[in-house]
Write an enzyme that holds these catalytic residues in place. Structure first.
Site, PDB file in Angstrom:
ATOM      1  N   CYS A 179       1.079  -1.163  -0.017  1.00 45.21           N
ATOM      2  CA  CYS A 179      -0.025   0.019   0.115  1.00 45.21           C
ATOM      3  C   CYS A 179       0.824   1.340   0.139  1.00 45.21           C
ATOM      4  O   CYS A 179       0.300   2.323  -0.213  1.00 45.21           O
ATOM      5  CB  CYS A 179      -1.029  -0.082   1.135  1.00 45.21           C
ATOM      6  SG  CYS A 179      -1.842  -1.477   1.474  1.00 45.21           S
ATOM      7  N   HIS A 215      -2.253   8.539   5.950  1.00 47.95           N
ATOM      8  CA  HIS A 215      -2.527   7.169   5.564  1.00 47.95           C
ATOM      9  C   HIS A 215      -3.688   6.645   5.962  1.00 47.95           C
ATOM     10  O   HIS A 215      -4.503   5.691   5.095  1.00 47.95           O
ATOM     11  CB  HIS A 215      -1.340   6.182   5.856  1.00 47.95           C
ATOM     12  CG  HIS A 215      -1.612   4.755   5.205  1.00 47.95           C
ATOM     13  ND1 HIS A 215      -1.395   4.545   3.732  1.00 47.95           N
ATOM     14  CD2 HIS A 215      -1.639   3.522   6.008  1.00 47.95           C
ATOM     15  CE1 HIS A 215      -1.820   3.273   3.662  1.00 47.95           C
ATOM     16  NE2 HIS A 215      -1.842   2.542   4.802  1.00 47.95           N
ATOM     17  N   GLU A 236      -0.680   5.644  13.694  1.00 49.54           N
ATOM     18  CA  GLU A 236      -0.303   6.915  12.693  1.00 49.54           C
ATOM     19  C   GLU A 236      -0.514   8.279  13.489  1.00 49.54           C
ATOM     20  O   GLU A 236       0.249   9.102  13.414  1.00 49.54           O
ATOM     21  CB  GLU A 236      -0.948   6.924  11.272  1.00 49.54           C
ATOM     22  CG  GLU A 236      -0.446   8.164  10.455  1.00 49.54           C
ATOM     23  CD  GLU A 236      -1.284   8.060   9.271  1.00 49.54           C
ATOM     24  OE1 GLU A 236      -0.625   8.891   8.281  1.00 49.54           O
ATOM     25  OE2 GLU A 236      -2.348   7.409   8.992  1.00 49.54           O
ATOM     26  N   LYS A 266      -9.411   8.602   2.642  1.00 52.12           N
ATOM     27  CA  LYS A 266      -9.861   7.351   2.366  1.00 52.12           C
ATOM     28  C   LYS A 266     -11.619   7.052   2.636  1.00 52.12           C
ATOM     29  O   LYS A 266     -12.026   6.244   2.286  1.00 52.12           O
ATOM     30  CB  LYS A 266      -9.064   6.387   2.944  1.00 52.12           C
ATOM     31  CG  LYS A 266      -7.773   6.374   2.593  1.00 52.12           C
ATOM     32  CD  LYS A 266      -6.891   5.029   3.083  1.00 52.12           C
ATOM     33  CE  LYS A 266      -5.670   4.872   2.451  1.00 52.12           C
ATOM     34  NZ  LYS A 266      -4.714   5.764   2.639  1.00 52.12           N
ATOM     35  N   HIS A 276      -9.675   2.459   0.278  1.00 60.24           N
ATOM     36  CA  HIS A 276      -8.256   2.168   0.310  1.00 60.24           C
ATOM     37  C   HIS A 276      -7.703   1.705  -1.338  1.00 60.24           C
ATOM     38  O   HIS A 276      -8.159   0.301  -1.646  1.00 60.24           O
ATOM     39  CB  HIS A 276      -7.778   1.220   1.296  1.00 60.24           C
ATOM     40  CG  HIS A 276      -6.255   1.017   1.499  1.00 60.24           C
ATOM     41  ND1 HIS A 276      -5.349   1.959   0.699  1.00 60.24           N
ATOM     42  CD2 HIS A 276      -5.542   0.272   2.336  1.00 60.24           C
ATOM     43  CE1 HIS A 276      -3.947   1.451   1.115  1.00 60.24           C
ATOM     44  NE2 HIS A 276      -4.250   0.603   2.495  1.00 60.24           N
ATOM     45  N   PHE A 332       1.769  -3.324   3.994  1.00 57.60           N
ATOM     46  CA  PHE A 332       2.069  -4.699   4.614  1.00 57.60           C
ATOM     47  C   PHE A 332       3.637  -4.819   4.634  1.00 57.60           C
ATOM     48  O   PHE A 332       4.401  -4.553   3.700  1.00 57.60           O
ATOM     49  CB  PHE A 332       1.314  -5.666   4.050  1.00 57.60           C
ATOM     50  CG  PHE A 332      -0.283  -5.718   4.397  1.00 57.60           C
ATOM     51  CD1 PHE A 332      -0.537  -4.878   5.213  1.00 57.60           C
ATOM     52  CD2 PHE A 332      -1.001  -6.758   3.897  1.00 57.60           C
ATOM     53  CE1 PHE A 332      -2.161  -4.947   5.677  1.00 57.60           C
ATOM     54  CE2 PHE A 332      -2.118  -6.724   4.224  1.00 57.60           C
ATOM     55  CZ  PHE A 332      -2.849  -5.846   4.991  1.00 57.60           C
TER      56      PHE A 332
END
Length: 469
Positions: free
Chosen positions: A216, A357, A368, A391, A396, A456
């Site tokens: 991502c 994010h 975050e 988002k 996403h 990831f």
């Protein structure tokens, strides 16, 4: 025989300079000053629509591109209807952020981008990239015809998963003992670097041809890597970004089994993606592409290009913690943001806006937020720093997310608008005082802004853009 033909082109004796173990190199390579990189073109395909103007308008006005999915969205047309229906029933998440398709303005034209004469080798994720790149290049007014200009123009386009739907269909053929029907274009359709390759071939760009694959964070790494290629003189212009087409049975099922997707909002899909909200329970899978034209500053000035912003900082890091989960303190994110700030020469208090994010997962969003508080300290808690996660509106986009959100960050600077965080009705307890994400789009002066992307495997990327005005 083919090998023998090529032998005639290879010198039979090649002389190499030999170095002994005692050889010393007294003259290191010359050090060149890093060149400045600016953004001169933007293009995107998102669940809010096809095109920058359409997407930005809908985003800032609080519209949402998430909807309920149906069995027809699973791309299982070659399967038995009963298998298709059973698969759909087994999915725990039945919402997605899907690119609107059609021939009307603001829609992705499948006939144009997927059914051309080259369509057999163009998977959907490649088509999205071609569309976004076309818009970005036209926006930048960069369609070089001279050979030297083409050689100084490169492409850096990545994806997270490529074409899983093609893999699913090929697997069906093998299970049905029908391997002879497998397309000879199967491999070219699933290779992630083919998005970059097709853009390069369409326009004749012979500079660097690069494809990052960092889950991502792919889109952000692709942009950051492209900027460094310009800084070090590998190219004057780079077409950079990310793309993804992940709305298919296998992708959705895989993320469902990972328990990464939202499951509580199947009946109210537009409320499903809720970054930083206490009611969040997983992300909404999405698709699309974001592409920007990056250019060396003097090159852009010389040709009178429109300049949106300057890319001043690019920070990367690794969590070294877990395959999917960040450390709750957000150490990896702290390192990425700190490194982007260091490269830019800016103090944290000079940053006006952060495009977070935050994907709408319980652990990731909190990590975050903690990282932002750590890096920006009083600047964040005083309310002087604005932040949001877009988002909530687009879900996403996986490998495309970092590029699309980098474009949103550039547009925030260009238009002087901080876009809202959709569906934020009860902020996570990590937020307090003036430290709170935007819940409405805010007109403001933005001189410097960050865009965060994490993936990831614990891979992190942060892009820092500044105004050139």
């Amino acid at each position: 025989m083919r090998g023998r033909k090529w032998l005639g082109l290879i010198p039979t004796r090649v002389h190499f300079h030999r170095f002994s173990s005692s050889t010393s190199f007294n003259h290191p390579p010359p050090a060149y000053p890093l060149r400045r990189v600016v953004v001169t073109g933007l293009g995107m395909v998102t669940p809010l629509g096809c095109g920058v103007k359409t997407t930005w308008k809908r985003l800032t006005e609080g519209e949402c591109g998430v909807r309920a999915i149906s069995p027809d969205d699973l791309k299982m047309n070659g399967f038995d209807p009963e298998v298709k229906s059973y698969t759909f029933d087994q999915l725990t998440s039945k919402v997605a952020a899907i690119v609107p398709c059609g021939s009307s303005s603001g829609e992705f034209d499948e006939q144009l981008w997927l059914n051309s004469k080259e369509h057999r080798s163009i998977a959907r994720f490649i088509g999205y990239a071609l569309s976004a790149a076309d818009e970005a290049l036209k926006d930048a007014n960069w369609m070089p015809t001279e050979q030297d200009e083409k050689e100084q123009t490169g492409v850096s386009l990545g994806a997270g998963t490529g074409s899983i739907s093609d893999i699913l269909e090929a697997s069906r053929m093998i299970c049905e003992k029908n391997v002879r029907r497998l397309s000879p274009f199967f491999i070219p359709r699933i290779l992630i670097n083919m998005a970059s390759g097709h853009v390069s071939m369409k326009y004749g760009f012979q500079g660097p041809n690069h494809a990052a694959v960092t889950a991502c964070a792919t889109g952000a790494h692709s942009v950051g890597d492209a900027a460094r290629m310009i800084q070090f003189g590998d190219a004057d212009v780079m077409v950079a970004g990310g793309t993804e087409a992940s709305i298919d049975a296998l992708s959705i099922a895989g993320f469902c089994r990972l328990r990464a997707l939202t499951t509580k909002y199947n009946s109210t899909p537009q409320e499903a993606s809720r970054p930083f909200d206490c009611g969040r329970d997983g992300f909404v899978i999405g698709e699309g592409s974001g592409v920007m034209v990056l250019e060396e500053l003097e090159h852009a000035k010389k040709r009178g290009a429109k300049i949106y912003a300057e890319l001043c900082g690019y920070g990367t890091s690794g969590d070294a913690h877990h395959i999917t989960q960040p450390n709750i303190g957000g150490r990896g994110a702290v390192l990425a943001m700190t490194r982007a700030l260091k490269q830019s020469g800016l103090h944290p208090s000079q940053v006006d806006y952060i495009n977070a994010h935050a994907t709408s997962t319980p652990l990731g969003d909190a990590a975050e937020a903690n990282a932002i508080k750590h890096v920006f300290s009083d600047h964040a808690t005083s309310g002087a720093l604005s932040l949001s996660s877009t988002k909530g509106a687009i879900g996403h986009l996986l490998g495309a997310a970092g590029a699309v959100e980098a474009i949103f960050t550039v547009l925030a600077i260009h238009h002087g608008i901080g876009p809202l965080t959709l569906n934020l009705s009860e902020p996570d307890p990590v937020f307090n005082g003036g430290f709170l994400p935007l819940t409405t789009s805010k007109k403001m002066t933005i001189k410097a802004a960050l865009s965060n992307s994490f993936g990831f495997g614990g891979t992190n990327s942060c892009l820092l853009f500044t105004s050139t005005n």
